[in-house]
Design a protein around this motif. Structure first.
Motif, PDB file in Angstrom:
ATOM      1  N   ALA A 135       0.814  -1.223   0.000  1.00 42.51           N
ATOM      2  CA  ALA A 135       0.000   0.000   0.000  1.00 42.51           C
ATOM      3  C   ALA A 135       0.843   1.267   0.000  1.00 42.51           C
ATOM      4  N   VAL A 136       1.929   1.263  -0.796  1.00 43.38           N
ATOM      5  CA  VAL A 136       2.738   2.470  -0.940  1.00 43.38           C
ATOM      6  C   VAL A 136       2.017   3.484  -1.823  1.00 43.38           C
ATOM      7  N   THR A 137       1.473   3.014  -2.977  1.00 38.25           N
ATOM      8  CA  THR A 137       0.730   3.893  -3.878  1.00 38.25           C
ATOM      9  C   THR A 137      -0.700   4.053  -3.374  1.00 38.25           C
ATOM     10  N   LYS A 138      -1.148   5.298  -3.231  1.00 41.88           N
ATOM     11  CA  LYS A 138      -2.499   5.530  -2.700  1.00 41.88           C
ATOM     12  C   LYS A 138      -3.396   6.318  -3.647  1.00 41.88           C
ATOM     13  N   ASN A 139      -2.847   6.836  -4.751  1.00 39.65           N
ATOM     14  CA  ASN A 139      -3.646   7.623  -5.679  1.00 39.65           C
ATOM     15  C   ASN A 139      -3.420   7.141  -7.107  1.00 39.65           C
ATOM     16  N   GLN A 140      -4.450   7.236  -7.899  1.00 39.28           N
ATOM     17  CA  GLN A 140      -4.373   6.842  -9.299  1.00 39.28           C
ATOM     18  C   GLN A 140      -3.655   7.940 -10.095  1.00 39.28           C
ATOM     19  N   GLN A 141      -2.836   7.539 -11.064  1.00 38.80           N
ATOM     20  CA  GLN A 141      -2.197   8.534 -11.924  1.00 38.80           C
ATOM     21  C   GLN A 141      -2.132   8.030 -13.363  1.00 38.80           C
ATOM     22  N   ARG A 142      -2.335   8.951 -14.318  1.00 44.51           N
ATOM     23  CA  ARG A 142      -2.329   8.624 -15.749  1.00 44.51           C
ATOM     24  C   ARG A 142      -1.150   9.326 -16.395  1.00 44.51           C
ATOM     25  N   ILE A 143      -0.402   8.581 -17.216  1.00 44.64           N
ATOM     26  CA  ILE A 143       0.793   9.123 -17.846  1.00 44.64           C
ATOM     27  C   ILE A 143       0.830   8.680 -19.309  1.00 44.64           C
ATOM     28  N   ASP A 144       1.211   9.611 -20.204  1.00 39.26           N
ATOM     29  CA  ASP A 144       1.378   9.281 -21.616  1.00 39.26           C
ATOM     30  C   ASP A 144       2.729   8.629 -21.833  1.00 39.26           C
ATOM     31  N   LEU A 145       2.727   7.435 -22.429  1.00 34.59           N
ATOM     32  CA  LEU A 145       3.980   6.771 -22.781  1.00 34.59           C
ATOM     33  C   LEU A 145       4.517   7.304 -24.105  1.00 34.59           C
ATOM     34  N   SER A 146       3.589   7.681 -24.988  1.00 39.99           N
ATOM     35  CA  SER A 146       3.917   8.242 -26.300  1.00 39.99           C
ATOM     36  C   SER A 146       2.646   8.868 -26.849  1.00 39.99           C
ATOM     37  N   ASP A 147       2.684   9.296 -28.095  1.00 38.19           N
ATOM     38  CA  ASP A 147       1.477   9.823 -28.728  1.00 38.19           C
ATOM     39  C   ASP A 147       0.462   8.716 -29.001  1.00 38.19           C
ATOM     40  N   LYS A 148       0.924   7.478 -28.919  1.00 42.77           N
ATOM     41  CA  LYS A 148       0.069   6.357 -29.298  1.00 42.77           C
ATOM     42  C   LYS A 148      -0.331   5.459 -28.125  1.00 42.77           C
ATOM     43  N   ALA A 149       0.124   5.781 -26.934  1.00 42.95           N
ATOM     44  CA  ALA A 149      -0.183   4.916 -25.783  1.00 42.95           C
ATOM     45  C   ALA A 149      -0.122   5.705 -24.491  1.00 42.95           C
ATOM     46  N   CYS A 150      -1.035   5.389 -23.582  1.00 36.74           N
ATOM     47  CA  CYS A 150      -1.004   5.980 -22.238  1.00 36.74           C
ATOM     48  C   CYS A 150      -1.315   4.880 -21.230  1.00 36.74           C
ATOM     49  N   ILE A 151      -0.947   5.123 -19.991  1.00 40.57           N
ATOM     50  CA  ILE A 151      -1.113   4.107 -18.956  1.00 40.57           C
ATOM     51  C   ILE A 151      -1.564   4.761 -17.661  1.00 40.57           C
ATOM     52  N   THR A 152      -2.441   4.071 -16.946  1.00 36.88           N
ATOM     53  CA  THR A 152      -2.929   4.545 -15.652  1.00 36.88           C
ATOM     54  C   THR A 152      -2.455   3.582 -14.580  1.00 36.88           C
ATOM     55  N   ASP A 153      -1.785   4.116 -13.575  1.00 37.98           N
ATOM     56  CA  ASP A 153      -1.336   3.320 -12.435  1.00 37.98           C
ATOM     57  C   ASP A 153      -2.368   3.462 -11.326  1.00 37.98           C
ATOM     58  N   THR A 154      -2.703   2.370 -10.657  1.00 35.09           N
ATOM     59  CA  THR A 154      -3.728   2.387  -9.612  1.00 35.09           C
ATOM     60  C   THR A 154      -3.132   1.908  -8.289  1.00 35.09           C
ATOM     61  N   PRO A 155      -3.705   2.326  -7.183  1.00 33.82           N
ATOM     62  CA  PRO A 155      -3.252   1.804  -5.877  1.00 33.82           C
ATOM     63  C   PRO A 155      -3.503   0.303  -5.778  1.00 33.82           C
ATOM     64  N   GLY A 156      -2.697  -0.359  -4.976  1.00 36.40           N
ATOM     65  CA  GLY A 156      -2.926  -1.779  -4.735  1.00 36.40           C
ATOM     66  C   GLY A 156      -4.262  -1.982  -4.045  1.00 36.40           C
ATOM     67  N   MET A 157      -5.013  -2.954  -4.519  1.00 40.12           N
ATOM     68  CA  MET A 157      -6.349  -3.203  -3.962  1.00 40.12           C
ATOM     69  C   MET A 157      -6.455  -4.620  -3.427  1.00 40.12           C
ATOM     70  N   MET A 158      -6.743  -4.737  -2.153  1.00 45.36           N
ATOM     71  CA  MET A 158      -7.135  -6.020  -1.587  1.00 45.36           C
ATOM     72  C   MET A 158      -8.650  -6.134  -1.676  1.00 45.36           C
ATOM     73  N   TRP A 159      -9.152  -7.298  -1.319  1.00 36.66           N
ATOM     74  CA  TRP A 159     -10.594  -7.465  -1.275  1.00 36.66           C
ATOM     75  C   TRP A 159     -10.989  -7.635   0.192  1.00 36.66           C
ATOM     76  N   PRO A 160     -12.257  -7.310   0.535  1.00 34.71           N
ATOM     77  CA  PRO A 160     -12.619  -7.207   1.956  1.00 34.71           C
ATOM     78  C   PRO A 160     -12.441  -8.482   2.772  1.00 34.71           C
TER      79      PRO A 160
END
Length: 302
Positions: free
Chosen positions: A149-174
């Protein structure tokens, strides 16, 4: 001992991930190659199937896992519709560089200037999502640490003009359904230490290693493993390392942490905690026995 760990920010993380899923093309699910199904969050499957999104399953930390077990898992996942599985070490830039092309094969209609390929990294805590993100960009944009649980916020980054990626926080289930999954997750450091007792987790790990990798235990700690159980393993590690508390009693907690650390770092060797076969056996054993039909009582002659 049932292990449950669900920090408060994970509820909002799941909600945000569900919203973002509508606008992405491929889900990248990062799994721990040493325990792929135990480290698979069923909520991720639920979200992506609802949106009918294909999935690239990355068995990360493959350099720490048993190669034969990893190959069995790849065969298992690659039979599933809409899924492509690959074994990688996200710490290796060469491995990470393959990810965009693999995602492109799952969404061939995307990947142009007009329709960039939109990917989203998902997974439980501490499986290497942020390490993958940094490797893809060849720079440090996501915080990395050997704690869940180091990452707590979602972030979107462009890898190039043709691709982008969204990083999400680690998610456990209840609720972790199977105790063995909780122990495997704790042993692999996907669950915070505040939710577990190191000695109990190490005892589970010791029992598993005695069953599947006794030679690695014996080779690392230089003791005979015949007739041992998990508790004996921890006691023997303490004796071999001279771990004593004031008064002379064995320091079992320190020995437990040593065993867990040696497993997590790969010092013990390449170890997988589950295979498709052992997973199937565990699930079968967890099923309640079918109820027997009541015996019919013969009717008396009138």
């Amino acid at each position: 001992m049932a292990i449950q760990w669900f920090p408060g920010h994970m509820t909002s993380a799941r909600k945000k991930a569900a919203e973002t899923m509508e606008f992405i093309d491929v889900v990248i699910e990062v799994l721990d190659a040493r325990l792929p199904e135990a480290s698979h969050n069923p909520m991720i499957e639920e979200l992506r199937l609802f949106r009918q999104r294909p999935c690239l399953k990355i068995l990360n930390k493959a350099d720490l896992a048993d190669p034969a077990a990893t190959q069995a898992w790849l065969n298992f996942y690659n039979k599933q519709p809409g899924v492509k599985a690959v074994a990688l070490s996200c710490k290796k830039p060469g491995d990470a560089a393959k990810v965009t092309g693999l995602c492109q094969s799952l969404a061939p209609h995307r990947g142009t200037n007009l329709k960039p390929l939109r990917m989203m990294i998902m997974g439980i805590p501490n499986v290497g999502k942020s390490t993958l993100m940094n490797a893809l960009l060849n720079k440090r944009v996501a915080k990395v640490g050997d704690e869940p649980a180091v990452t707590k916020n979602q972030q979107r980054i462009d890898l190039s003009d043709k691709a982008c990626i969204t990083d999400t926080p680690g998610m456990m289930w209840p609720k972790i359904k199977y105790d063995s999954d909780g122990f495997m997750l704790a042993a692999s450091h996907a669950i915070g230490r505040n939710a577990v007792i190191d000695e109990e987790v190490a005892t589970f790990l010791g029992d598993l290693l005695l069953k599947r990798y006794p030679a690695l235990l014996a080779g690392r700690y230089k003791f005979a493993v015949e007739g041992m159980d998990g508790v004996d393993v921890i006691e023997s590690v303490a004796k071999k390392r001279g771990y004593r508390m004031k008064g002379g009693d064995l320091d079992l907690e320190k020995a437990a942490i040593t065993l867990l650390t040696d497993y997590r770092s790969g010092t013990l060797g390449r170890i997988s905690l589950e295979t498709p076969e052992t997973r199937s056996e565990m699930l079968a054993a967890a099923q309640p026995a079918p109820a027997e039909a009541p015996e019919e009582t013969p009717e008396a002659d009138e």
